[in-house]
Design a protein around this motif. Structure first.
Motif, PDB file in Angstrom:
ATOM      1  N   LYS A 173       0.820  -1.214   0.000  1.00 61.18           N
ATOM      2  CA  LYS A 173       0.000   0.000   0.000  1.00 61.18           C
ATOM      3  C   LYS A 173       0.862   1.277   0.000  1.00 61.18           C
ATOM      4  O   LYS A 173       0.627   2.189  -0.771  1.00 61.18           O
ATOM      5  N   HIS A 174       1.860   1.333   0.900  1.00 65.15           N
ATOM      6  CA  HIS A 174       2.655   2.553   1.045  1.00 65.15           C
ATOM      7  C   HIS A 174       4.010   2.503   0.352  1.00 65.15           C
ATOM      8  O   HIS A 174       4.668   3.536   0.241  1.00 65.15           O
ATOM      9  N   PHE A 175       4.468   1.325  -0.015  1.00 65.78           N
ATOM     10  CA  PHE A 175       5.864   1.195  -0.464  1.00 65.78           C
ATOM     11  C   PHE A 175       6.004   0.347  -1.725  1.00 65.78           C
ATOM     12  O   PHE A 175       5.158  -0.491  -2.031  1.00 65.78           O
ATOM     13  N   THR A 176       7.143   0.598  -2.411  1.00 64.81           N
ATOM     14  CA  THR A 176       7.617  -0.344  -3.422  1.00 64.81           C
ATOM     15  C   THR A 176       8.875  -0.971  -2.844  1.00 64.81           C
ATOM     16  O   THR A 176       9.751  -0.258  -2.360  1.00 64.81           O
ATOM     17  N   PHE A 177       8.934  -2.280  -2.869  1.00 67.49           N
ATOM     18  CA  PHE A 177      10.124  -2.975  -2.358  1.00 67.49           C
ATOM     19  C   PHE A 177      10.942  -3.472  -3.535  1.00 67.49           C
ATOM     20  O   PHE A 177      10.398  -4.086  -4.462  1.00 67.49           O
ATOM     21  N   GLU A 178      12.233  -3.171  -3.501  1.00 73.20           N
ATOM     22  CA  GLU A 178      13.122  -3.676  -4.541  1.00 73.20           C
ATOM     23  C   GLU A 178      14.173  -4.561  -3.873  1.00 73.20           C
ATOM     24  O   GLU A 178      14.956  -4.080  -3.057  1.00 73.20           O
ATOM     25  N   TYR A 179      14.119  -5.837  -4.176  1.00 71.54           N
ATOM     26  CA  TYR A 179      15.044  -6.808  -3.577  1.00 71.54           C
ATOM     27  C   TYR A 179      16.179  -7.057  -4.555  1.00 71.54           C
ATOM     28  O   TYR A 179      15.942  -7.484  -5.692  1.00 71.54           O
ATOM     29  N   GLN A 180      17.369  -6.773  -4.102  1.00 72.29           N
ATOM     30  CA  GLN A 180      18.540  -6.890  -4.971  1.00 72.29           C
ATOM     31  C   GLN A 180      19.527  -7.854  -4.303  1.00 72.29           C
ATOM     32  O   GLN A 180      20.311  -7.440  -3.442  1.00 72.29           O
ATOM     33  N   PHE A 181      19.419  -9.126  -4.659  1.00 72.91           N
ATOM     34  CA  PHE A 181      20.244 -10.134  -3.984  1.00 72.91           C
ATOM     35  C   PHE A 181      21.339 -10.658  -4.912  1.00 72.91           C
ATOM     36  O   PHE A 181      21.158 -10.687  -6.139  1.00 72.91           O
ATOM     37  N   PRO A 182      22.455 -11.110  -4.326  1.00 73.13           N
ATOM     38  CA  PRO A 182      23.488 -11.740  -5.138  1.00 73.13           C
ATOM     39  C   PRO A 182      22.923 -12.948  -5.891  1.00 73.13           C
ATOM     40  O   PRO A 182      21.969 -13.589  -5.428  1.00 73.13           O
ATOM     41  N   LYS A 183      23.552 -13.234  -7.023  1.00 72.49           N
ATOM     42  CA  LYS A 183      23.079 -14.323  -7.907  1.00 72.49           C
ATOM     43  C   LYS A 183      22.947 -15.657  -7.184  1.00 72.49           C
ATOM     44  O   LYS A 183      22.076 -16.458  -7.508  1.00 72.49           O
ATOM     45  N   ASP A 184      23.843 -15.907  -6.213  1.00 70.22           N
ATOM     46  CA  ASP A 184      23.844 -17.235  -5.577  1.00 70.22           C
ATOM     47  C   ASP A 184      23.026 -17.252  -4.285  1.00 70.22           C
ATOM     48  O   ASP A 184      23.199 -18.132  -3.450  1.00 70.22           O
ATOM     49  N   PHE A 185      22.155 -16.272  -4.109  1.00 66.86           N
ATOM     50  CA  PHE A 185      21.340 -16.259  -2.880  1.00 66.86           C
ATOM     51  C   PHE A 185      19.882 -16.000  -3.203  1.00 66.86           C
ATOM     52  O   PHE A 185      19.546 -15.075  -3.942  1.00 66.86           O
ATOM     53  N   SER A 186      19.012 -16.824  -2.626  1.00 65.79           N
ATOM     54  CA  SER A 186      17.596 -16.457  -2.680  1.00 65.79           C
ATOM     55  C   SER A 186      17.012 -16.660  -1.287  1.00 65.79           C
ATOM     56  O   SER A 186      17.323 -17.643  -0.609  1.00 65.79           O
ATOM     57  N   PRO A 187      16.196 -15.713  -0.859  1.00 63.63           N
ATOM     58  CA  PRO A 187      15.665 -15.754   0.496  1.00 63.63           C
ATOM     59  C   PRO A 187      14.469 -16.690   0.591  1.00 63.63           C
ATOM     60  O   PRO A 187      13.960 -17.144  -0.433  1.00 63.63           O
ATOM     61  N   GLU A 188      14.040 -16.957   1.815  1.00 61.45           N
ATOM     62  CA  GLU A 188      12.726 -17.592   1.980  1.00 61.45           C
ATOM     63  C   GLU A 188      11.698 -16.487   1.794  1.00 61.45           C
ATOM     64  O   GLU A 188      11.762 -15.452   2.466  1.00 61.45           O
ATOM     65  N   ASP A 189      10.770 -16.695   0.876  1.00 56.58           N
ATOM     66  CA  ASP A 189       9.827 -15.616   0.548  1.00 56.58           C
ATOM     67  C   ASP A 189       9.010 -15.157   1.749  1.00 56.58           C
ATOM     68  O   ASP A 189       8.557 -14.014   1.797  1.00 56.58           O
ATOM     69  N   GLY A 190       8.830 -16.045   2.718  1.00 57.70           N
ATOM     70  CA  GLY A 190       8.074 -15.669   3.916  1.00 57.70           C
ATOM     71  C   GLY A 190       8.687 -14.452   4.621  1.00 57.70           C
ATOM     72  O   GLY A 190       7.953 -13.649   5.222  1.00 57.70           O
ATOM     73  N   TYR A 191      10.016 -14.314   4.525  1.00 59.24           N
ATOM     74  CA  TYR A 191      10.647 -13.157   5.181  1.00 59.24           C
ATOM     75  C   TYR A 191      10.418 -11.876   4.393  1.00 59.24           C
ATOM     76  O   TYR A 191      10.380 -10.794   4.969  1.00 59.24           O
ATOM     77  N   LEU A 192      10.258 -11.981   3.087  1.00 58.25           N
ATOM     78  CA  LEU A 192       9.916 -10.790   2.307  1.00 58.25           C
ATOM     79  C   LEU A 192       8.490 -10.355   2.683  1.00 58.25           C
ATOM     80  O   LEU A 192       8.220  -9.166   2.879  1.00 58.25           O
ATOM     81  N   ASP A 193       7.593 -11.328   2.803  1.00 58.69           N
ATOM     82  CA  ASP A 193       6.219 -11.009   3.254  1.00 58.69           C
ATOM     83  C   ASP A 193       6.270 -10.325   4.612  1.00 58.69           C
ATOM     84  O   ASP A 193       5.563  -9.346   4.864  1.00 58.69           O
ATOM     85  N   PHE A 194       7.130 -10.851   5.497  1.00 57.86           N
ATOM     86  CA  PHE A 194       7.215 -10.305   6.858  1.00 57.86           C
ATOM     87  C   PHE A 194       7.765  -8.872   6.844  1.00 57.86           C
ATOM     88  O   PHE A 194       7.265  -7.994   7.542  1.00 57.86           O
ATOM     89  N   ILE A 195       8.791  -8.643   6.034  1.00 55.25           N
ATOM     90  CA  ILE A 195       9.364  -7.287   5.911  1.00 55.25           C
ATOM     91  C   ILE A 195       8.256  -6.313   5.489  1.00 55.25           C
ATOM     92  O   ILE A 195       8.071  -5.243   6.075  1.00 55.25           O
ATOM     93  N   GLU A 196       7.502  -6.716   4.466  1.00 63.33           N
ATOM     94  CA  GLU A 196       6.483  -5.819   3.902  1.00 63.33           C
ATOM     95  C   GLU A 196       5.358  -5.569   4.893  1.00 63.33           C
ATOM     96  O   GLU A 196       4.924  -4.436   5.096  1.00 63.33           O
ATOM     97  N   LYS A 197       4.908  -6.622   5.545  1.00 66.25           N
ATOM     98  CA  LYS A 197       3.806  -6.475   6.503  1.00 66.25           C
ATOM     99  C   LYS A 197       4.242  -5.607   7.682  1.00 66.25           C
ATOM    100  O   LYS A 197       3.494  -4.742   8.153  1.00 66.25           O
ATOM    101  N   THR A 198       5.458  -5.832   8.167  1.00 65.32           N
ATOM    102  CA  THR A 198       5.944  -5.082   9.324  1.00 65.32           C
ATOM    103  C   THR A 198       6.020  -3.588   9.008  1.00 65.32           C
ATOM    104  O   THR A 198       5.568  -2.747   9.790  1.00 65.32           O
ATOM    105  N   LEU A 199       6.579  -3.260   7.849  1.00 66.49           N
ATOM    106  CA  LEU A 199       6.700  -1.841   7.507  1.00 66.49           C
ATOM    107  C   LEU A 199       5.326  -1.212   7.259  1.00 66.49           C
ATOM    108  O   LEU A 199       5.083  -0.066   7.637  1.00 66.49           O
TER     109      LEU A 199
END
Ligand SMILES: [Zn+2]
Length: 415
Positions: A173-199
């Protein structure tokens, strides 16, 4: 009050100034000497328009080789009292040199480099904050990640150099999130959801931020020790890989009575803590250490409690243990510091808030904190004391016990 972070210390500099001075504007070209250690040649310019008569002091990182010129002539910026910097449009000071051999908050491994705020790889000008345009000279395939240059930074530059995958963009609603990770890393998507919900939860409570785009990266900080960390600067937050996927080391928690696997809870606590620094320690300060680090820790605990009461109860043991290792006596009216003051700020202050929240409700405590900051961005304990007693007149005993106040040590009105 002005502050610049210098070699691990916050130095308050009182200017008595009331009118607003434009910020120093840095344009910095960064070239790593190697990808195996955080060492750089840096060159660039600093533009500034100091108020007439004021001297401008520089901070030159120890062990660096920076030299300076103005209008083509060599310039000595070392005088401690600062130099005159007459306000001539376009008159920049230029610099060139090599960063120090080691900086406490820079790291390199696996062909990745990061420098966090407060690491001071470049020359600095003492000021409230500055703006930085960073350019990177890199081998093909590598990129640089740094905060948006339009946002003023309080504690110097922060960046990561790596081979990046294509950025992932997600909107809330309030933000655009841009995730810029190194090629050899991918996060657990649940933490991206958590980052967004928390903010999203915090923005209406603590107020608008000076940006809508949030940049998120992952660095190899603490990869040998298994720590979980995050570092916000401007609109960029660099989390350790352990905060978003990799396994953290929980050994140190065993001695504190935490046997359960609290990896997920700890990650969420750190993520919410670090996101809260978009406000706390930036636009929101405070006279006590707990206001800048204890409130973020409490916000982290509350974010965990929202998902799992069991996780909250486990993590609370960490705070209780640290409290027992900290200084006795009243918690309020202690500045931030090392050793006992560090425990007081990070753990005792947040445990006090947790004890109060357990009784009156954590959302109510967060609203109270937000309300205090809406009135005063640099409050004292007396401001919280007054607000609490007004909101919860029947809970004075809870308040007194949680903060370990004695009749003599209670906040004096107006203090
Ligand atoms: Zn913090």
């Amino acid at each position: 009050m002005r502050a610049v972070f210098l070699l691990g210390l916050l130095l308050p500099i009182s200017t008595g100034a009331t009118d607003i001075e434009p910020l120093p504007q840095f344009d910095i070209r960064i070239k790593p000497l190697t990808l195996d250690e955080p060492r750089f040649t840096m060159s660039g310019s600093i533009r500034f328009c100091a108020k007439s008569g004021r001297k401008v002091a520089f901070v030159i990182p120890r062990g660096s080789t920076y030299s300076f010129t103005r209008n083509g002539a060599a310039l000595d910026v070392s005088p401690q009292e600062g130099i005159d910097w007459p306000c001539e449009p376009g008159a920049a000071i230029t610099f060139f040199g090599t960063s120090p051999v080691s900086m406490p908050k820079c790291g390199a491994s696996h062909q990745e480099i990061y420098c966090l705020n407060r690491s001071l790889p470049n020359p600095e000008v003492i000021s409230d904050s500055s703006r930085y345009q960073l350019h990177f000279e890199l081998l093909k395939g590598y990129g640089g990640l740094s905060p948006d240059p339009s946002i003023a930074l309080n504690y110097g530059i922060q960046f990561q150099i790596a081979q990046f995958a294509a950025p992932r963009r997600r909107k809330t609603k309030h933000f655009t999130f841009e995730y810029q990770f190194p090629k050899d890393f991918s996060p657990e998507d649940g933490y991206l959801d958590f980052i967004e919900k928390t903010l999203e939860d915090h923005a209406p409570m603590f107020g608008a931020l000076p940006f809508h785009k949030v940049l998120v990266g992952a660095i190899r900080r603490g990869e040998t020790t298994g720590e979980i960390s995050g570092s916000p600067a401007g609109n960029l937050i660099l989390f350790s890989r352990t905060a978003l996927r990799d396994k953290p080391n929980l050994e140190s928690l065993r001695g504190m009575g935490i046997q359960a696997d609290v990896s997920d809870a700890l990650r969420k606590m750190v993520i919410a803590h670090e996101l809260s620094h978009f406000w706390f320690g930036r636009s929101f300060t405070g006279k006590d250490g707990w206001m800048v680090e204890g409130i973020p820790n409490y916000i982290g605990l509350v974010a965990v409690a929202k998902g799992s009461k069991g996780d909250y109860a486990e993590l609370r043991k960490l705070f209780e243990y640290m409290d027992s290792q900290g200084p006795p006596g009243p918690i309020p009216n202690s500045p931030f510091g090392n050793g006992p003051l560090y425990i007081r700020a990070y753990y005792q202050g947040s445990l006090a808030l947790a004890k109060i929240g357990d009784v009156v409700g954590h959302e109510k405590v967060l609203e109270l904190v937000a309300g205090v900051y809406r009135h005063n961005a640099d409050p004292a304990f007396a401001d919280f004391d007054e607000a609490f007693k007004k909101a919860f007149p029947s809970q004075a005993a809870l308040w007194t016990a949680a903060w370990k106040l004695t009749p003599q040590s209670g906040a004096q009105p107006g203090k």
